[in-house]
Write an enzyme that holds these catalytic residues in place. Structure first.
Site, PDB file in Angstrom:
ATOM      1  N   HIS A  93       0.972  -1.342  -0.018  1.00  0.00           N
ATOM      2  CA  HIS A  93       0.082  -0.035   0.147  1.00  0.00           C
ATOM      3  C   HIS A  93       0.904   1.097  -0.087  1.00  0.00           C
ATOM      4  O   HIS A  93       2.173   1.190   0.509  1.00  0.00           O
ATOM      5  CB  HIS A  93      -0.976  -0.018   1.266  1.00  0.00           C
ATOM      6  N   ASP A  95      -0.387   4.296   1.189  1.00  0.00           N
ATOM      7  CA  ASP A  95      -0.952   5.417   2.165  1.00  0.00           C
ATOM      8  C   ASP A  95       0.182   5.101   3.317  1.00  0.00           C
ATOM      9  O   ASP A  95       0.756   3.965   3.524  1.00  0.00           O
ATOM     10  CB  ASP A  95      -2.160   5.246   2.218  1.00  0.00           C
ATOM     11  N   ASP A 126       6.567   0.657   6.625  1.00  0.00           N
ATOM     12  CA  ASP A 126       4.993   0.338   6.318  1.00  0.00           C
ATOM     13  C   ASP A 126       4.464   1.498   5.284  1.00  0.00           C
ATOM     14  O   ASP A 126       4.169   2.405   5.738  1.00  0.00           O
ATOM     15  CB  ASP A 126       4.185   0.794   7.822  1.00  0.00           C
ATOM     16  N   GLU A 160      -5.004   1.663   2.705  1.00  0.00           N
ATOM     17  CA  GLU A 160      -4.993   0.445   3.599  1.00  0.00           C
ATOM     18  C   GLU A 160      -5.172   0.932   5.027  1.00  0.00           C
ATOM     19  O   GLU A 160      -5.706   0.108   5.626  1.00  0.00           O
ATOM     20  CB  GLU A 160      -3.618  -0.279   3.472  1.00  0.00           C
ATOM     21  N   GLU A 161      -4.648   2.126   5.249  1.00  0.00           N
ATOM     22  CA  GLU A 161      -4.418   2.226   6.813  1.00  0.00           C
ATOM     23  C   GLU A 161      -5.968   2.854   7.708  1.00  0.00           C
ATOM     24  O   GLU A 161      -6.096   2.908   8.636  1.00  0.00           O
ATOM     25  CB  GLU A 161      -3.400   3.766   7.106  1.00  0.00           C
ATOM     26  N   ASP A 189       3.476  -6.923   4.455  1.00  0.00           N
ATOM     27  CA  ASP A 189       2.962  -5.799   5.256  1.00  0.00           C
ATOM     28  C   ASP A 189       2.784  -6.381   6.789  1.00  0.00           C
ATOM     29  O   ASP A 189       1.976  -5.928   7.330  1.00  0.00           O
ATOM     30  CB  ASP A 189       1.480  -5.210   4.703  1.00  0.00           C
ATOM     31  N   HIS A 383       4.246   2.908  12.315  1.00  0.00           N
ATOM     32  CA  HIS A 383       3.238   3.737  12.847  1.00  0.00           C
ATOM     33  C   HIS A 383       3.981   4.565  14.166  1.00  0.00           C
ATOM     34  O   HIS A 383       3.374   5.255  14.911  1.00  0.00           O
ATOM     35  CB  HIS A 383       2.178   3.212  13.725  1.00  0.00           C
TER      36      HIS A 383
HETATM   37 ZN   LIG Z   1       0.888  -1.513   6.492  1.00  0.00          ZN
END
Ligand SMILES: [Zn+2]
Length: 409
Positions: A93, A95, A126, A160-161, A189, A383
């Site tokens: 992903h 984003d 990520d 995705e997030e 991921d 994150h």
């Molecule tokens: Zn991810």
């Protein structure tokens, strides 16, 4: 042939740093979270992809009124194999999540900093690490003029997030015909730091909200009210019986080989000590083995709630906020077997094929009938402030993808 491909990948350090730097400079935060979306990052990536020898490049736009461009882009880039009827996909992903408290960052989250093997910046792990790994694998094949046995394709998603509505969910719904019935997916991921986790199954997710209503009154006169907090607490304890009722075990899920039913959040009721609350709201987080049906669990929860209603003279509203099934990938699927072999060959470790309690986007693929493997060797800084990614792992995972791609039948 694999040896030459591995050697090629070992030479991509500068390429990794360059593309990570360009991507990180485009903060692809969801427009639903105050960001600008993935469009700028997609442009950067399209430029790179177009400079390579892909046979097909497509942008699958999904309408989103909140996005400044009116759409959320999903990119497909395909490199044909000898057999064009079958495709090995690497799905990543574009984003990213917001950087959070900037004072916790030692460097600018959108400006890549490299220290030895580590790249720092928001999104570098990520999911840019997985994205770059997927790209390196095909880059090596292209530069050596090697065609894999089946097609190798990248699917670079939006959104995705924040739930995937404008990403893989929409792609499957609006553009599902791009996938063939024999296709398989890699989703780099998720993983662990020794690269031993090959994830092929997830528990069904079920979030329940309970609103217990009694009658508010003064704490000195309980005879004139009905204590919703007490009834709710009795319900919390009664719900522990779910562990007995749904007690199957599945070794695939390791230490937590069973379904879990945990009371988690409780909302504030009355602000003062001397009032008996007339309403009490709490939540239950359930992770249900895929061999159970969530609807059966919900039915049992409602039955338990009824017994509490009767016993405590309250009303209980039990609602499912989220109920998602998650079909597992067969542990004998070609991609699973090949991933095990590839991980052993690249990392010289003992990989474990397993299930997890958390949920990932791979559930959408599995529920649509595709075998999907979540694999990545990563340090799990996603994150967090000072998110970072290992160049060595990026190369290693690219080798895993190459190894799998070259051995597909
Ligand atoms: Zn991810």
């Amino acid at each position: 042939m694999t040896k030459e491909l591995f050697k090629k990948i070992d030479g991509y350090r500068d390429f990794i740093i360059d593309i990570q730097t360009k991507m990180t400079a485009c903060p692809a935060i969801s427009p639903h979270e105050g960001g600008l979306g993935e469009s700028a990052k997609a442009e950067v990536l399209l430029k790179v992809l177009k400079s390579m020898k892909f046979d097909e490049i497509k942008v699958l736009n999904v309408k989103d009124k909140k996005s400044p461009t009116g759409v959320r882009p999903n990119i497909v880039a395909k490199y044909y194999g000898k057999n064009r009827q079958k495709t090995l996909w690497v799905m990543a992903h574009m984003d990213v999540v917001p950087p959070g408290d900037l004072s916790l960052w030692k460097t600018d989250p959108y400006k890549v900093v490299v220290k030895g093997d580590k790249i720092y910046g928001r999104g570098v792990e990520d999911n840019q690490q997985g994205l770059v790994s997927g790209l390196l694998a095909v880059k090596a094949m292209m530069e050596l003029g090697i065609r894999p046995p089946v097609n190798y394709a990248l699917l670079l998603n939006a959104d995705e997030e924040v739930g995937s509505d404008f990403g893989i969910i929409a792609v499957l719904k609006q553009y599902g015909n791009i996938f063939g019935k024999n296709d398989s997916f890699f989703v780099p991921d998720g993983g662990n730091s020794d690269g031993t986790m090959i994830e092929i199954a997830e528990k069904n997710l079920l979030w329940m909200k309970f609103t217990v209503k009694g009658k508010q009154t003064h704490a000195s006169m309980p005879n004139t009210g009905v204590n919703a907090f007490v009834a709710g607490s009795a319900l919390v304890i009664a719900l522990r019986d779910l562990y007995k009722k749904f007690n199957k075990k599945d070794k695939l899920f390791g230490d937590v080989s069973y379904s879990t039913f945990e009371a988690t959040k409780a909302e504030a009721n009355v602000p003062n000590v001397n009032t008996i609350p007339g309403q009490h709201i709490f939540y239950l987080d359930c992770r249900v083995l895929p061999s159970y049906d969530n609807d059966k669990v919900i039915a049992e929860i409602k039955r338990i709630a009824k017994t509490i209603e009767k016993k405590y003279k309250v009303t209980v509203k039990a609602e499912a906020l989220i109920s998602e099934k998650s079909l597992p990938t067969n542990k004998n699927a070609e991609i699973v077997k090949l991933t095990e072999q590839a991980v052993k060959a690249v990392y010289h470790n003992k990989p474990v094929v397993q299930g997890i309690g958390g949920g990932t986007v791979s559930a959408y693929l599995r529920n649509a009938g595709f075998p999907a493997v979540v694999f990545s060797k990563l340090d799990d800084t996603m994150h967090q402030p000072n998110e970072n990614s290992s160049i060595k792992n990026t190369m290693g995972d690219a080798k895993v993808f190459v190894h799998v791609a070259m051995n597909f039948k």
